[in-house]
Design a protein around this motif. Structure first.
Motif, mmCIF file in Angstrom:
data_model
loop_
_atom_site.group_PDB
_atom_site.id
_atom_site.type_symbol
_atom_site.label_atom_id
_atom_site.label_comp_id
_atom_site.label_asym_id
_atom_site.label_seq_id
_atom_site.Cartn_x
_atom_site.Cartn_y
_atom_site.Cartn_z
ATOM 1 N N THR A 1 0.901 -1.159 -0.011
ATOM 2 C CA THR A 1 -0.086 0.046 -0.132
ATOM 3 C C THR A 1 0.885 1.319 0.165
ATOM 4 O O THR A 1 1.826 1.147 0.685
ATOM 5 C CB THR A 1 -0.838 -0.045 1.346
ATOM 6 N N ALA A 2 0.464 2.337 -0.693
ATOM 7 C CA ALA A 2 1.054 3.503 -0.867
ATOM 8 C C ALA A 2 0.441 4.608 0.150
ATOM 9 O O ALA A 2 -0.742 4.905 -0.205
ATOM 10 C CB ALA A 2 1.171 4.249 -2.315
ATOM 11 N N TYR A 3 1.225 5.097 1.042
ATOM 12 C CA TYR A 3 0.556 6.084 1.894
ATOM 13 C C TYR A 3 0.674 7.466 1.537
ATOM 14 O O TYR A 3 2.013 7.769 1.002
ATOM 15 C CB TYR A 3 1.286 5.990 3.326
ATOM 16 N N LEU A 4 -0.204 8.368 1.445
ATOM 17 C CA LEU A 4 -0.076 9.764 1.074
ATOM 18 C C LEU A 4 -0.304 10.708 2.148
ATOM 19 O O LEU A 4 -1.393 10.565 2.543
ATOM 20 C CB LEU A 4 -0.796 10.018 -0.342
ATOM 21 N N ASN A 5 0.641 11.488 2.706
ATOM 22 C CA ASN A 5 0.208 12.796 3.281
ATOM 23 C C ASN A 5 0.362 13.957 2.668
ATOM 24 O O ASN A 5 1.682 14.393 2.212
ATOM 25 C CB ASN A 5 1.145 12.574 4.568
ATOM 26 N N THR A 6 -0.656 14.796 2.265
ATOM 27 C CA THR A 6 -0.371 15.870 1.614
ATOM 28 C C THR A 6 -0.879 17.326 2.399
ATOM 29 O O THR A 6 -0.704 18.250 1.847
ATOM 30 C CB THR A 6 -1.602 15.994 0.401
ATOM 31 N N GLY A 7 -1.009 17.275 3.600
ATOM 32 C CA GLY A 7 -1.345 18.351 4.507
ATOM 33 C C GLY A 7 -0.491 18.646 5.600
ATOM 34 O O GLY A 7 -1.049 19.601 6.493
ATOM 35 N N HIS A 8 0.527 18.397 5.801
ATOM 36 C CA HIS A 8 1.546 18.614 7.091
ATOM 37 C C HIS A 8 0.738 18.342 8.288
ATOM 38 O O HIS A 8 1.160 18.957 9.141
ATOM 39 C CB HIS A 8 1.804 20.293 6.791
ATOM 40 N N SER A 9 0.132 17.386 8.141
ATOM 41 C CA SER A 9 -0.455 16.997 9.633
ATOM 42 C C SER A 9 -0.419 15.322 9.842
ATOM 43 O O SER A 9 -0.471 14.822 8.800
ATOM 44 C CB SER A 9 -2.117 17.503 9.492
ATOM 45 N N ASN A 10 -0.269 15.042 11.023
ATOM 46 C CA ASN A 10 -0.432 13.504 11.406
ATOM 47 C C ASN A 10 1.018 13.066 10.690
ATOM 48 O O ASN A 10 1.267 11.981 10.845
ATOM 49 C CB ASN A 10 -1.481 12.977 10.805
ATOM 50 N N LEU A 11 1.884 13.945 10.579
ATOM 51 C CA LEU A 11 3.359 13.495 10.383
ATOM 52 C C LEU A 11 4.024 12.987 11.650
ATOM 53 O O LEU A 11 4.953 13.585 11.960
ATOM 54 C CB LEU A 11 4.148 14.521 9.792
ATOM 55 N N SER A 12 3.498 11.909 12.141
ATOM 56 C CA SER A 12 4.092 11.409 13.478
ATOM 57 C C SER A 12 4.900 10.265 13.441
ATOM 58 O O SER A 12 4.808 9.587 12.365
ATOM 59 C CB SER A 12 2.780 11.194 14.536
ATOM 60 N N GLU A 13 5.888 9.958 14.373
ATOM 61 C CA GLU A 13 6.522 8.687 14.555
ATOM 62 C C GLU A 13 5.557 7.496 14.693
ATOM 63 O O GLU A 13 5.905 6.661 13.942
ATOM 64 C CB GLU A 13 7.628 8.814 15.679
ATOM 65 N N ARG A 14 4.409 7.718 15.270
ATOM 66 C CA ARG A 14 3.620 6.466 15.311
ATOM 67 C C ARG A 14 2.900 6.307 13.843
ATOM 68 O O ARG A 14 2.826 5.077 13.779
ATOM 69 C CB ARG A 14 2.471 7.046 16.203
ATOM 70 N N VAL A 15 2.562 7.125 13.222
ATOM 71 C CA VAL A 15 2.023 6.911 12.025
ATOM 72 C C VAL A 15 2.988 6.422 10.850
ATOM 73 O O VAL A 15 2.574 5.251 10.349
ATOM 74 C CB VAL A 15 1.339 8.278 11.484
#
Length: 422
Positions: free
Chosen positions: A144-158
């Motif tokens: 699966t390809a994870y995409l984060n586009t909003g500068h939010s939820n950029l955590s070590e846990r995620v």
């Protein structure tokens, strides 16, 4: 730095040994945490990017999932749930009434509580924070390809939870690194938080998507102090033209006399002080200036000047407009003024040119990359030159100033690049 071929893509010379690129992943996982948190507010440029990705992926042929951090943990949406969430965000479907759990969370507006209620209802799975790896591995396919586009939820846990999915790939959209480059413009306590986010991106991402070659250059320069940067590609943001809606304007707008407009949060980076200086020098014979945007931070001197404006002032502060109303004001303006000291992309300037409104903006690399020869450039501290240009334009008929042949970047072109790498 030499611009990439066609001004769109370039692979960084600094590489990490990361999961091999899979051009056709079995599924994508889009992080929609930012949209959940900002439901009910006026969309910012970053919000619109995440919303565009949500629209594109939820309607596309490849299976897509949605992930969001809530005050109580995480929720996972399948493609139908993600499409339903999108419909509510854009107003095609109504949010439910907030449930008891959402009402218990303080600091959220009514629409945000409704969105929180519905995203839980639409979810196929929910978990407390420590259960995130198990939830993702149970539902998501290998690769699966994870995409984060909003500068939010950029955590070590995620990031670690996504890595728990075998052969998962992580792509992050970096809009700018302005908080690190210009800490003096930021809210107290936010610079360190942002830097930690970017450090985690540098450590965990397989790919960074940039909105401009200038943003890529600046980000890689920042990350070079921490180690090699992930692979990077540049895809200029697309524009969805907003239909001007004069009927949505409050009484008294647009002004009956010629006017100029500036759009953006009233914060130090946007350099509203320069425009106020110009208008003070021009005095009562100045054209109208509309300052459109909500008040931000670290700008008490500008706020004080705005609060001191009298009823006969040639400067008017406007906030809370709909997209259609704002477009109507931009379309009718003599020009958009954009004296910003730093930008990652400069969406208002692009939107103005799409509407045919000329742009006078700061002389920075990002603007020249995106706007090319369709805008007019002045140094962001050259107050006298700004004044001279504004006076000159105010004496000309608006029709003679119109921009007629600007080719705006499109989301089709953006996604053709971005989704071929993610």
């Amino acid at each position: 730095m030499r611009r990439p071929k066609h001004g769109l893509t370039r692979e960084s010379g600094l590489k990490l040994d990361r999961t091999p690129h899979n051009p056709t992943p079995p599924a994508r996982l889009l992080d929609v945490t930012r949209l959940l948190r900002r439901a009910g507010r006026v969309w910012t440029g970053v919000d619109r990017v995440e919303l565009a990705y949500l629209a594109e992926l939820s309607a596309g042929p490849l299976p897509v999932w949605g992930l969001a951090r809530t005050p109580f943990g995480y929720v996972l949406l399948d493609q139908d749930g993600l499409a339903g969430f999108h419909q509510r965000l854009i107003g095609s479907a109504e949010f439910s009434s907030p449930d008891m759990l959402s009402r218990l969370h303080r600091g959220m507006g009514d629409t945000a509580r409704r969105a929180l209620t519905d995203i839980r209802k639409l979810a196929v799975a929910r978990c407390i924070p420590r259960g995130l790896p198990q939830m993702l591995t149970r539902h998501l396919p290998v690769g699966t390809a994870y995409l984060n586009t909003g500068h939010s939820n950029l955590s070590e846990r995620v990031f670690k939870a996504v890595r728990a999915v075998p052969q998962a790939r992580i792509s992050v959209f970096v809009h700018d690194v302005i908080p690190i480059e210009f800490p003096q413009f930021q809210r107290e306590g936010t610079v360190g938080v942002f830097e930690q986010k970017m450090r985690r991106v540098q450590q965990h991402a397989d790919l960074i998507i940039y909105n401009s070659a200038d943003t890529q250059m600046r980000t890689e320069r920042v990350m070079s102090d921490w180690g090699p940067a992930p692979q990077g590609i540049v895809a200029h943001l697309g524009i969805v033209p907003q239909s001007p809606d004069r009927s949505a304007l409050p009484e008294g707008l647009p002004p009956e006399t010629p006017y100029f407009i500036t759009v953006g949060t009233i914060e130090p980076r946007k350099n509203h002080a320069l425009l106020l200086d110009v208008w003070e020098r021009l005095g009562p014979d100045a054209p109208m200036l509309l300052i459109c945007g909500s008040r931000g931070w670290n700008n008490e001197a500008v706020f004080k000047r705005l609060d001191a404006l009298g009823a006969d002032a040639r400067v008017l502060e406007v906030s809370g407009l709909s997209d259609g109303a704002l477009s109507a004001l931009i379309e009718g303006a003599h020009a958009l003024l954009f004296p910003s000291r730093a930008e990652g992309f400069g969406l208002p300037a692009v939107e103005a040119l799409v509407l045919g409104t000329p742009v006078l903006c700061s002389n920075m690399a990002t603007f020249r990359e995106i706007l090319a020869d369709k805008a007019n450039y002045v140094d962001d501290s050259a107050t006298k030159l700004w004044e001279e240009c504004i006076v000159d334009w105010s004496k000309k008929a608006r029709i003679t100033l119109r921009v007629r042949d600007f080719e705006a970047p499109t989301w089709v072109a953006h996604f053709k690049i971005a989704l071929s790498f993610t």
